[in-house]
Scaffold this motif. Structure first.
Motif, PDB file in Angstrom:
ATOM      1  N   LYS A  19     -36.768   7.557 -14.304  1.00 15.08           N
ATOM      2  CA  LYS A  19     -35.403   7.856 -14.726  1.00 15.08           C
ATOM      3  C   LYS A  19     -34.499   8.105 -13.521  1.00 15.08           C
ATOM      4  O   LYS A  19     -33.358   7.631 -13.465  1.00 15.08           O
ATOM      5  CB  LYS A  19     -35.388   9.077 -15.645  1.00 15.08           C
ATOM      6  CG  LYS A  19     -36.000   8.841 -17.025  1.00 15.08           C
ATOM      7  CD  LYS A  19     -35.932  10.102 -17.872  1.00 15.08           C
ATOM      8  CE  LYS A  19     -36.495   9.857 -19.261  1.00 15.08           C
ATOM      9  NZ  LYS A  19     -36.453  11.079 -20.111  1.00 15.08           N
ATOM     10  N   GLU A  24     -31.634   4.907 -17.234  1.00 11.06           N
ATOM     11  CA  GLU A  24     -32.123   4.420 -18.520  1.00 11.06           C
ATOM     12  C   GLU A  24     -31.873   2.930 -18.685  1.00 11.06           C
ATOM     13  O   GLU A  24     -32.726   2.187 -19.132  1.00 11.06           O
ATOM     14  CB  GLU A  24     -31.466   5.196 -19.675  1.00 11.06           C
ATOM     15  CG  GLU A  24     -31.967   6.632 -19.794  1.00 11.06           C
ATOM     16  CD  GLU A  24     -33.415   6.721 -20.239  1.00 11.06           C
ATOM     17  OE1 GLU A  24     -34.000   5.682 -20.573  1.00 11.06           O
ATOM     18  OE2 GLU A  24     -33.972   7.823 -20.230  1.00 11.06           O
ATOM     19  N   LYS A  29     -36.651   5.048 -20.589  1.00  6.71           N
ATOM     20  CA  LYS A  29     -37.882   5.508 -19.967  1.00  6.71           C
ATOM     21  C   LYS A  29     -38.410   6.693 -20.774  1.00  6.71           C
ATOM     22  O   LYS A  29     -37.729   7.693 -20.943  1.00  6.71           O
ATOM     23  CB  LYS A  29     -37.633   5.932 -18.517  1.00  6.71           C
ATOM     24  CG  LYS A  29     -36.763   4.965 -17.710  1.00  6.71           C
ATOM     25  CD  LYS A  29     -37.332   3.564 -17.645  1.00  6.71           C
ATOM     26  CE  LYS A  29     -36.513   2.656 -16.729  1.00  6.71           C
ATOM     27  NZ  LYS A  29     -35.145   2.385 -17.200  1.00  6.71           N
TER      28      LYS A  29
END
Length: 332
Positions: A19, A24, A29
């Motif tokens: 992350k 994202e 994730k």
């Protein structure tokens, strides 16, 4: 810097690093996604190396396991997928160190080769580490209504939302779909993914990233696809195709497939259908409904790296030896 194999206890820190490094983006994730992708894979758990410094996780490199069958031999492969470097530790060569060490470990474990489809930014780095370009993936296209598509290109380029929610409808996968694979006999003259009911379930039916729909008569064919939204139109990506009972020699299968796929496209306002050029050439007698547009080299660039193929590796670079599907090569 310490490099070591990942353990189950590392998972929260790995997700946090992904992350922090990648954000994202289009692919969220999460541990759920990680478990599906790297632990539930029927070919085996992924090979994952970590880099640490002063007790902090600063790098991650994951190779997904895969299997290909060719001339009745199964080849073990790895697919270069997830990687992450802590933003505060960029420029230290962490990606390269992890990748090269992971390659050596996989070679020692008998993995035959690596494959992936890196983008323009990452490809040069892979080539410097010994990857070789095979070339662009061939694609076969069908345009249902060329006039409507031309109109959309000319006047409606911004009418769609390519980043919208998945337009593929949710479909319940009947157990009979997976049992079809019990009698599947693949083409052994080309490299093809080792297919099974468990693979179809994992790769498509329970995929947490995209919805996939199947098309079948539960007798002679199974096609799998998903809808891709573009700014100007919708595309049906047929990502895998299995034919049963040797139907490729029976041209009647062409009609059966078109009678389920084309009404689906009309219902969901799909103008473009795409298909792997390699699979199309293998199954062309059952896919004449795809029309006359020739196969074009417009897909992602496929790259390969030798581990234990040795003198046979040049044969992998000849695309004529492959029968891969879109599902084998698309990013997920």
């Amino acid at each position: 810097m310490q490099i070591r194999s990942a353990t189950p206890q590392d998972k929260p820190a790995m997700i946090a690093l992904l992350k922090k490094s990648l954000g994202e983006g289009l692919i969220p994730k999460s541990e759920f996604l990680w478990n599906w992708k790297h632990e539930q894979n029927p070919f085996g758990a992924s090979f994952v190396l970590l880099a640490e410094e002063a007790g902090t996780l600063i790098g991650l490199r994951a190779f997904m396991q895969w299997q290909w069958k060719w001339n009745d031999r199964v080849y073990k492969a790895i697919r270069a997928v997830d990687t992450a470097t802590h933003p505060d530790h960029q420029g230290k060569g962490i990606f390269k160190k992890l990748t090269l060490q992971q390659l050596e470990l996989c070679k020692q474990q008998g993995i035959d080769f690596v494959f992936n489809t890196p983008n323009d930014q990452s490809r040069p780095g892979y080539l410097k580490m010994g990857w070789v370009q095979q070339g662009r993936m061939p694609l076969k296209f069908k345009v249902r209504n060329p006039i409507a598509l031309a109109y959309a290109l000319a006047f409606k380029k911004r009418s769609g939302n390519a980043g919208a929610d998945d337009p593929t409808p949710t479909q319940t996968w009947a157990p009979k779909v997976f049992s079809l694979m019990d009698n599947y006999i693949p083409d052994s003259t080309h490299l093809n993914t080792v297919l099974s009911g468990s693979y179809i379930r994992w790769r498509y039916a329970i995929n947490p990233l995209f919805n996939y729909n199947y098309f079948t008569d539960f007798e002679s064919f199974l096609l799998i696809g998903r809808i891709k939204q573009h700014s100007f139109t919708r595309e049906l990506r047929l990502v895998d195709c299995m034919l049963f009972n040797n139907p490729s020699a029976n041209r009647r299968i062409n009609s059966r497939i078109s009678k389920v796929v084309l009404p689906y496209c009309k219902k969901h306002k799909i103008q473009v259908i795409s298909f792997s050029g390699q699979q199309y050439q293998s199954h062309q007698s059952a896919l004449n409904w795809m029309g006359i547009i020739p196969v074009q080299n417009r897909g992602p660039i496929v790259t390969l790296r030798d581990l234990n193929m040795n003198e046979k590796f040049p044969e992998l670079l000849d695309i004529k030896n492959w029968g891969y599907s879109l599902g084998d090569m698309e990013l997920f």
